[in-house]
Design a protein around this motif. Structure first.
Motif, PDB file in Angstrom:
ATOM      1  N   ALA A 298       0.849  -1.191   0.000  1.00  0.00           N
ATOM      2  CA  ALA A 298       0.000   0.000   0.000  1.00  0.00           C
ATOM      3  C   ALA A 298       0.883   1.238   0.000  1.00  0.00           C
ATOM      4  O   ALA A 298       1.959   1.252   0.596  1.00  0.00           O
ATOM      5  N   VAL A 299       0.403   2.280  -0.684  1.00  0.00           N
ATOM      6  CA  VAL A 299       1.093   3.571  -0.719  1.00  0.00           C
ATOM      7  C   VAL A 299       0.051   4.670  -0.550  1.00  0.00           C
ATOM      8  O   VAL A 299      -0.990   4.664  -1.221  1.00  0.00           O
ATOM      9  N   GLY A 300       0.314   5.606   0.360  1.00  0.00           N
ATOM     10  CA  GLY A 300      -0.572   6.750   0.550  1.00  0.00           C
ATOM     11  C   GLY A 300       0.192   8.050   0.407  1.00  0.00           C
ATOM     12  O   GLY A 300       1.388   8.114   0.682  1.00  0.00           O
ATOM     13  N   LEU A 301      -0.507   9.095  -0.024  1.00  0.00           N
ATOM     14  CA  LEU A 301       0.089  10.426  -0.173  1.00  0.00           C
ATOM     15  C   LEU A 301      -0.752  11.467   0.555  1.00  0.00           C
ATOM     16  O   LEU A 301      -1.978  11.396   0.551  1.00  0.00           O
ATOM     17  N   GLY A 302      -0.071  12.425   1.163  1.00  0.00           N
ATOM     18  CA  GLY A 302      -0.737  13.578   1.752  1.00  0.00           C
ATOM     19  C   GLY A 302      -0.069  14.833   1.242  1.00  0.00           C
ATOM     20  O   GLY A 302       1.146  14.977   1.384  1.00  0.00           O
ATOM     21  N   ILE A 303      -0.833  15.732   0.628  1.00  0.00           N
ATOM     22  CA  ILE A 303      -0.278  16.943   0.033  1.00  0.00           C
ATOM     23  C   ILE A 303      -0.997  18.153   0.609  1.00  0.00           C
ATOM     24  O   ILE A 303      -2.217  18.275   0.481  1.00  0.00           O
ATOM     25  N   ILE A 304      -0.249  19.031   1.272  1.00  0.00           N
ATOM     26  CA  ILE A 304      -0.804  20.249   1.862  1.00  0.00           C
ATOM     27  C   ILE A 304      -0.202  21.442   1.139  1.00  0.00           C
ATOM     28  O   ILE A 304       1.020  21.617   1.136  1.00  0.00           O
ATOM     29  N   ASP A 305      -1.052  22.269   0.538  1.00  0.00           N
ATOM     30  CA  ASP A 305      -0.540  23.357  -0.296  1.00  0.00           C
ATOM     31  C   ASP A 305      -0.043  24.540   0.542  1.00  0.00           C
ATOM     32  O   ASP A 305      -0.212  24.577   1.770  1.00  0.00           O
ATOM     33  N   ASN A 306       0.553  25.490  -0.144  1.00  0.00           N
ATOM     34  CA  ASN A 306       1.184  26.621   0.544  1.00  0.00           C
ATOM     35  C   ASN A 306       0.181  27.482   1.324  1.00  0.00           C
ATOM     36  O   ASN A 306       0.513  28.002   2.394  1.00  0.00           O
ATOM     37  N   ASP A 307      -1.030  27.615   0.809  1.00  0.00           N
ATOM     38  CA  ASP A 307      -2.026  28.418   1.525  1.00  0.00           C
ATOM     39  C   ASP A 307      -2.380  27.799   2.871  1.00  0.00           C
ATOM     40  O   ASP A 307      -2.509  28.497   3.884  1.00  0.00           O
ATOM     41  N   GLU A 308      -2.522  26.476   2.876  1.00  0.00           N
ATOM     42  CA  GLU A 308      -2.847  25.803   4.142  1.00  0.00           C
ATOM     43  C   GLU A 308      -1.653  25.794   5.082  1.00  0.00           C
ATOM     44  O   GLU A 308      -1.810  25.875   6.302  1.00  0.00           O
ATOM     45  N   ILE A 309      -0.450  25.698   4.519  1.00  0.00           N
ATOM     46  CA  ILE A 309       0.759  25.821   5.339  1.00  0.00           C
ATOM     47  C   ILE A 309       0.763  27.167   6.051  1.00  0.00           C
ATOM     48  O   ILE A 309       1.059  27.257   7.251  1.00  0.00           O
ATOM     49  N   ASP A 310       0.404  28.231   5.322  1.00  0.00           N
ATOM     50  CA  ASP A 310       0.355  29.568   5.926  1.00  0.00           C
ATOM     51  C   ASP A 310      -0.697  29.651   7.023  1.00  0.00           C
ATOM     52  O   ASP A 310      -0.505  30.336   8.031  1.00  0.00           O
ATOM     53  N   ARG A 311      -1.818  28.956   6.841  1.00  0.00           N
ATOM     54  CA  ARG A 311      -2.888  28.994   7.849  1.00  0.00           C
ATOM     55  C   ARG A 311      -2.519  28.203   9.096  1.00  0.00           C
ATOM     56  O   ARG A 311      -2.802  28.614  10.218  1.00  0.00           O
ATOM     57  N   LEU A 312      -1.870  27.043   8.890  1.00  0.00           N
ATOM     58  CA  LEU A 312      -1.645  26.121  10.007  1.00  0.00           C
ATOM     59  C   LEU A 312      -0.314  26.342  10.718  1.00  0.00           C
ATOM     60  O   LEU A 312      -0.213  26.199  11.923  1.00  0.00           O
ATOM     61  N   ASN A 313       0.723  26.601  10.002  1.00  0.00           N
ATOM     62  CA  ASN A 313       2.165  26.610  10.293  1.00  0.00           C
ATOM     63  C   ASN A 313       2.748  25.311   9.742  1.00  0.00           C
ATOM     64  O   ASN A 313       2.024  24.309   9.568  1.00  0.00           O
ATOM     65  N   ILE A 314       4.025  25.308   9.458  1.00  0.00           N
ATOM     66  CA  ILE A 314       4.612  24.199   8.703  1.00  0.00           C
ATOM     67  C   ILE A 314       4.623  22.892   9.498  1.00  0.00           C
ATOM     68  O   ILE A 314       4.443  21.807   8.921  1.00  0.00           O
ATOM     69  N   PHE A 315       4.812  22.958  10.810  1.00  0.00           N
ATOM     70  CA  PHE A 315       4.851  21.717  11.582  1.00  0.00           C
ATOM     71  C   PHE A 315       3.478  21.053  11.609  1.00  0.00           C
ATOM     72  O   PHE A 315       3.358  19.836  11.382  1.00  0.00           O
TER      73      PHE A 315
ATOM     74  N   ALA B 212       1.125  21.512   9.416  1.00  0.00           N
ATOM     75  CA  ALA B 212       0.833  21.076   8.049  1.00  0.00           C
ATOM     76  C   ALA B 212       1.533  19.756   7.734  1.00  0.00           C
ATOM     77  O   ALA B 212       0.972  18.889   7.058  1.00  0.00           O
ATOM     78  N   THR B 213       2.750  19.598   8.233  1.00  0.00           N
ATOM     79  CA  THR B 213       3.493  18.361   8.028  1.00  0.00           C
ATOM     80  C   THR B 213       2.770  17.185   8.675  1.00  0.00           C
ATOM     81  O   THR B 213       2.605  16.123   8.064  1.00  0.00           O
ATOM     82  N   LYS B 214       2.325  17.368   9.918  1.00  0.00           N
ATOM     83  CA  LYS B 214       1.607  16.301  10.622  1.00  0.00           C
ATOM     84  C   LYS B 214       0.289  15.969   9.917  1.00  0.00           C
ATOM     85  O   LYS B 214      -0.100  14.798   9.826  1.00  0.00           O
TER      86      LYS B 214
END
Length: 255
Positions: free
Chosen positions: A128-145, A147-149
């Motif tokens: 199995a392979v899964g992907l999670g992609i968080i764009d730059n706008d959401e990174i700005d809203r959440l903070n990078i840490f 967004a990474t989680k």
């Protein structure tokens, strides 16, 4: 009649052991071309041995938790925390028990050609392979840490079958799974290394697409990191919709 250099190379490709009679005969062959082939074969054999030993060392965590009864062990890693532009991408990968890919390592230690090759092999072999992609706008809203989680959790949620244990590169997630965060895990676990390769190749492809959309910025070369080329492009052309506005020096350009 002596074999030609080409014939020797072809036959050496089937030899596995220095004790082989044919190999011993070659060592006595005084032709410089033959001796060069012999040395090349020996170097390749040493490299394969080192890769095999490293691969075995990188299965320590997988073997440990399988002995404890876990069978579907997922490796999780992310790429893209540091860039000034583009998404953060996480991948989760469950490898079969008999997976073998000598040379697998932290994606940052592999060249692009090797990453692409391994990406294909991992995708073909993985359970199995899964992907999670968080764009730059959401990174700005959440903070990078955060967004990474979130990207990691999204990647895990896509896995089918579901994992029963997680090996995560340096992060502990607040999700109902048994897990172990491993510092620099992408160089210590084949599952995390596989996830790092899938995430890296996926993100690089995204940035190459952005390079077509924003051709003045060099995204295909630096993948959004703050290189001299990238910073000069920002000064010349301004920021794009994919830049992270909460990151320096981007936020200084809009303040």
């Amino acid at each position: 009649m002596k074999l030609t250099i080409k014939e020797i190379e072809q036959k050496l490709g089937t030899i596995k052991d220095e004790k082989d009679d044919f190999f011993r005969q070659l060592q006595k062959d005084e032709r410089k071309g033959v001796q060069a082939i012999v040395k090349k074969w020996q170097r390749l054999r040493e490299l394969r041995q080192l890769q095999h030993e490293k691969f075995i060392n990188m299965t320590v965590y997988e073997r440990k938790y399988r002995q404890e009864g876990y069978q579907l062990i997922a490796g999780i890693d992310e790429v893209g925390r540091g860039p000034l532009a583009g998404p953060v991408v996480a991948s989760a990968v469950i490898l079969p028990h008999d997976f073998y890919l000598p040379g697998i390592d932290d994606s940052k230690k592999l060249n692009e050609q090797k990453r692409e090759q391994f990406y294909t092999q991992i995708k073909e072999a993985a359970l199995a392979v899964g992907l999670g992609i968080i764009d730059n706008d959401e990174i700005d809203r959440l903070n990078i840490f955060a967004a990474t989680k979130k990207a990691m959790s999204l990647a895990i949620s896509q896995l089918e079958p579901k994992p029963d244990f997680l090996l995560i590169d340096a992060v502990k997630l607040d999700i109902p799974y048994q897990q172990e965060p491993i510092i620099k895990g992408d160089g210590l676990s084949i599952s995390i290394a596989a996830a790092s390769i899938v995430a890296k190749v996926t993100r690089d492809r995204i940035l190459k697409d952005y390079d077509q959309e924003y051709p003045n910025y060099g995204f295909a070369n630096h993948a959004g990191y703050g290189t001299k080329e990238h910073l000069e492009a920002i000064r010349t052309y301004g920021i794009t919709p994919i830049h992270r506005k909460s990151f320096s020096p981007i936020k200084e350009y809009i303040s």
